[in-house]
Design a protein around this motif. Structure first.
Motif, short mmCIF file in Angstrom:
data_model
loop_
_atom_site.label_atom_id
_atom_site.label_comp_id
_atom_site.label_asym_id
_atom_site.label_seq_id
_atom_site.Cartn_x
_atom_site.Cartn_y
_atom_site.Cartn_z
N ASN A 208 66.08 89.30 7.82
CA ASN A 208 66.07 89.89 9.15
C ASN A 208 66.61 88.89 10.16
O ASN A 208 66.36 87.68 10.06
CB ASN A 208 64.65 90.31 9.52
N ASP A 209 67.35 89.39 11.14
CA ASP A 209 67.98 88.51 12.12
C ASP A 209 66.97 87.66 12.89
O ASP A 209 67.27 86.54 13.29
CB ASP A 209 68.81 89.33 13.10
N THR A 210 65.77 88.19 13.12
CA THR A 210 64.78 87.45 13.90
C THR A 210 64.36 86.15 13.22
O THR A 210 64.00 85.18 13.90
CB THR A 210 63.54 88.32 14.12
N GLN A 211 64.42 86.08 11.89
CA GLN A 211 63.95 84.91 11.18
C GLN A 211 64.94 83.75 11.22
O GLN A 211 64.57 82.62 10.89
CB GLN A 211 63.64 85.28 9.72
N ALA A 212 66.18 84.01 11.62
CA ALA A 212 67.17 82.94 11.77
C ALA A 212 67.42 82.58 13.22
O ALA A 212 68.18 81.64 13.49
CB ALA A 212 68.49 83.34 11.10
N ALA A 213 66.79 83.28 14.16
CA ALA A 213 67.08 83.06 15.58
C ALA A 213 66.56 81.71 16.06
O ALA A 213 67.25 80.99 16.79
CB ALA A 213 66.48 84.19 16.42
N VAL A 214 65.33 81.34 15.70
CA VAL A 214 64.74 80.10 16.20
C VAL A 214 65.46 78.87 15.68
O VAL A 214 65.86 78.00 16.47
CB VAL A 214 63.23 80.06 15.86
N GLY B 154 68.01 93.92 17.87
CA GLY B 154 67.50 93.45 16.59
C GLY B 154 66.68 92.18 16.69
O GLY B 154 65.96 91.84 15.75
N TYR B 155 66.80 91.46 17.79
CA TYR B 155 66.04 90.22 18.00
C TYR B 155 64.85 90.45 18.92
O TYR B 155 64.33 89.49 19.49
CB TYR B 155 66.95 89.16 18.61
N ASP B 156 64.42 91.69 19.07
CA ASP B 156 63.31 92.01 19.96
C ASP B 156 62.01 91.51 19.36
O ASP B 156 61.42 92.15 18.49
CB ASP B 156 63.26 93.52 20.20
N ALA B 157 61.56 90.33 19.80
CA ALA B 157 60.31 89.74 19.35
C ALA B 157 59.79 88.83 20.45
O ALA B 157 60.55 88.06 21.05
CB ALA B 157 60.50 88.96 18.05
N ASP B 158 58.50 88.91 20.69
CA ASP B 158 57.90 88.09 21.74
C ASP B 158 58.00 86.60 21.42
O ASP B 158 58.14 85.78 22.33
CB ASP B 158 56.43 88.49 21.94
N MET C 154 50.64 83.34 7.83
CA MET C 154 51.59 83.48 8.93
C MET C 154 52.94 83.97 8.42
O MET C 154 53.34 83.68 7.28
CB MET C 154 51.75 82.14 9.65
N THR C 155 53.63 84.72 9.24
CA THR C 155 54.99 85.11 8.92
C THR C 155 55.94 83.93 9.13
O THR C 155 55.57 82.92 9.73
CB THR C 155 55.43 86.29 9.79
N ARG C 156 57.17 84.07 8.63
CA ARG C 156 58.14 82.99 8.79
C ARG C 156 58.41 82.73 10.27
O ARG C 156 58.52 81.57 10.70
CB ARG C 156 59.44 83.33 8.06
N LEU C 157 58.51 83.77 11.07
CA LEU C 157 58.74 83.59 12.50
C LEU C 157 57.56 82.90 13.17
O LEU C 157 57.76 82.04 14.06
CB LEU C 157 59.02 84.95 13.15
N ASP C 158 56.35 83.22 12.76
CA ASP C 158 55.17 82.56 13.33
C ASP C 158 55.15 81.08 12.97
O ASP C 158 54.79 80.23 13.80
CB ASP C 158 53.89 83.24 12.84
N ARG C 159 55.51 80.76 11.73
CA ARG C 159 55.54 79.35 11.33
C ARG C 159 56.59 78.58 12.10
O ARG C 159 56.38 77.42 12.48
CB ARG C 159 55.80 79.24 9.82
N GLN C 160 57.74 79.20 12.34
CA GLN C 160 58.79 78.52 13.09
C GLN C 160 58.38 78.24 14.53
O GLN C 160 58.74 77.20 15.10
CB GLN C 160 60.07 79.37 13.08
N CYS C 161 57.61 79.15 15.13
CA CYS C 161 57.19 78.99 16.52
C CYS C 161 55.86 78.27 16.67
O CYS C 161 55.38 78.10 17.80
CB CYS C 161 57.10 80.36 17.20
N ASP D 261 65.05 70.90 10.11
CA ASP D 261 65.47 70.84 8.70
C ASP D 261 64.54 71.68 7.82
O ASP D 261 65.00 72.34 6.87
CB ASP D 261 65.48 69.39 8.21
N GLN D 262 63.25 71.67 8.11
CA GLN D 262 62.32 72.48 7.33
C GLN D 262 62.55 73.97 7.57
O GLN D 262 62.44 74.77 6.64
CB GLN D 262 60.89 72.10 7.70
N MET D 263 62.87 74.34 8.81
CA MET D 263 63.17 75.75 9.09
C MET D 263 64.40 76.21 8.33
O MET D 263 64.42 77.30 7.74
CB MET D 263 63.38 75.95 10.58
N LEU D 264 65.45 75.40 8.33
CA LEU D 264 66.68 75.78 7.64
C LEU D 264 66.46 75.84 6.13
O LEU D 264 67.00 76.72 5.46
CB LEU D 264 67.80 74.79 7.98
N ALA D 265 65.67 74.91 5.60
CA ALA D 265 65.41 74.91 4.15
C ALA D 265 64.53 76.08 3.75
O ALA D 265 64.58 76.51 2.59
CB ALA D 265 64.75 73.59 3.75
#
Length: 380
Positions: free
Chosen positions: A252-258, A278-282, A187-194, A201-205
């Protein structure tokens, strides 16, 4: 919310203007506008409650509260270096006494300031003060728009080389591909966050924090590169910073949005999330809707197909997003964000957060000032 406005407009301002400032002028002498701004900032921040007081044997240590006030003064007066603020404290008796030192001999040495700053950075002192300030002043407010964006932070340190993990060899299968859920490694970082399996705390770390090379494309299509970090900020209506995250410049900006949106949701209640293309992601849109917000994010052009056009009411609301650019400009031009002279993620974040503290107080006071509109008094 009404109680907050009543305190800021009817109690806080008159107390400073009619009671505190006359007493300070009688005791300290003439005060400039910057001195008054510094007094307002200290009154709003309430730093002393966050300073750790150490007791023990031996020689008493220097007052960390006074040193913290000096770092806030460094941001308010837009001083570039610690050496410069020390020179200002030696020559400016009013500022020196406001920080807590009666004589020049009581001002610590530059090495003491350096050690104290390292302690503030390690304990995330300015981040905790900012979170408490937002909680006191914005938690009762219903915020219409949260404006999310990032800005480049140039640093004076060597960029760390990026280590790319070795890709596993592809496995050939003679059977039909089954739709199995991806493993965390796939999974990508964005997929793991969602995915719902990670805490905030795990997302920030999980976000990279090393200094590296970043690249951004402006509205005219030209690219710019820098060495340092990237500051991600959520800004509320009134240009008030709500939450901040510092990452590597290449992220990438999308990985810090969540994680940024979850951090903001813990502090304030809002309705709309405004982000650029730049945050265009489903996944980001889905996470915003699941949080009870309405995302307004323009879609990017894919191939030869033209980009979808936003609805008229969305275009009107999206105009508010430019306020976050003014916040970045003020942080860099007026509150020391352009003068990063420290190294390491923790110290760079602490330096920027002292500027965010001064900027947040200034914007809260500007936002709360009453303004006459058609015969009625409303906050700006």
């Amino acid at each position: 919310m009404n109680s907050l406005l009543q305190f800021l407009t009817q109690s806080f301002g008159p107390i400073l203007q009619d009671q505190l400032f006359p007493v300070l002028r009688e005791e300290l002498g003439p005060m400039s506008n910057r001195h008054e701004q510094f007094v307002c900032t200290m009154a709003m921040l309430q730093l002393d409650g966050f300073v750790i007081v150490r007791h023990g044997r031996g020689r008493p240590g220097h007052d960390r509260a006074s040193i913290a006030r000096a770092f806030v003064a460094k941001a308010v007066f837009n001083v570039s270096t610690t050496r410069a603020i020390l020179d200002r404290l030696h020559s400016d008796a009013v500022l020196r006494r406001l920080c807590g030192w009666e004589t020049v001999a009581q001002i610590p040495d530059e090495t003491v300031f350096s050690r104290a700053f390292a302690e503030f950075a390690q304990s995330e002192f300015p981040q905790r003060v900012h979170a408490a300030l937002v909680q006191r002043t914005q938690s009762e407010r219903l915020i219409g728009h949260i404006l999310r964006d990032s800005t480049a932070i140039e640093a004076r340190e060597k960029p760390q080389p990026k280590v790319r993990p070795a890709a596993p060899p592809p496995r050939r299968s003679h059977h039909k591909k089954s739709k199995k859920p991806k493993s965390p490694e796939q999974m990508t970082r964005l997929d793991r966050q969602c995915s719902g399996t990670m805490t905030l705390d795990q997302m920030l770390a999980d976000l990279p924090r090393a200094c590296d090379v970043g690249c951004k494309t402006n509205s005219k299509g030209s690219k710019s590169f820098w060495i340092g970090f990237k500051l991600h900020v959520d800004v509320a209506d009134g240009q008030i910073p709500i939450s901040c995250v510092l990452t590597s410049a290449s992220l990438n900006d999308t990985q810090a949005a969540v994680p940024l949106s979850l951090l903001t949701a813990q502090r304030v209640t809002s309705l709309y999330d405004l982000m650029d293309a730049g945050y265009d992601a489903d996944q980001i849109r889905e996470q915003s809707v699941n949080s009870g917000h309405i995302p307004i994010i323009p879609r990017r052009k894919l191939g030869s197909e033209p980009a979808p056009v936003m609805d008229p009411h969305q275009r009107v609301r999206f105009r508010e997003r430019t306020a976050v650019e003014r916040v970045f400009s003020r942080l860099k031009d007026e509150f020391g964000g352009r003068f990063v002279r420290v190294r390491g993620w923790a110290k760079v974040m602490a330096h920027l957060m002292f500027g965010i503290l001064a900027l947040t107080v200034d914007q809260i006071l500007c936002w709360s000032e009453p303004q006459k509109v058609e015969g009625s008094t409303v906050p700006t």
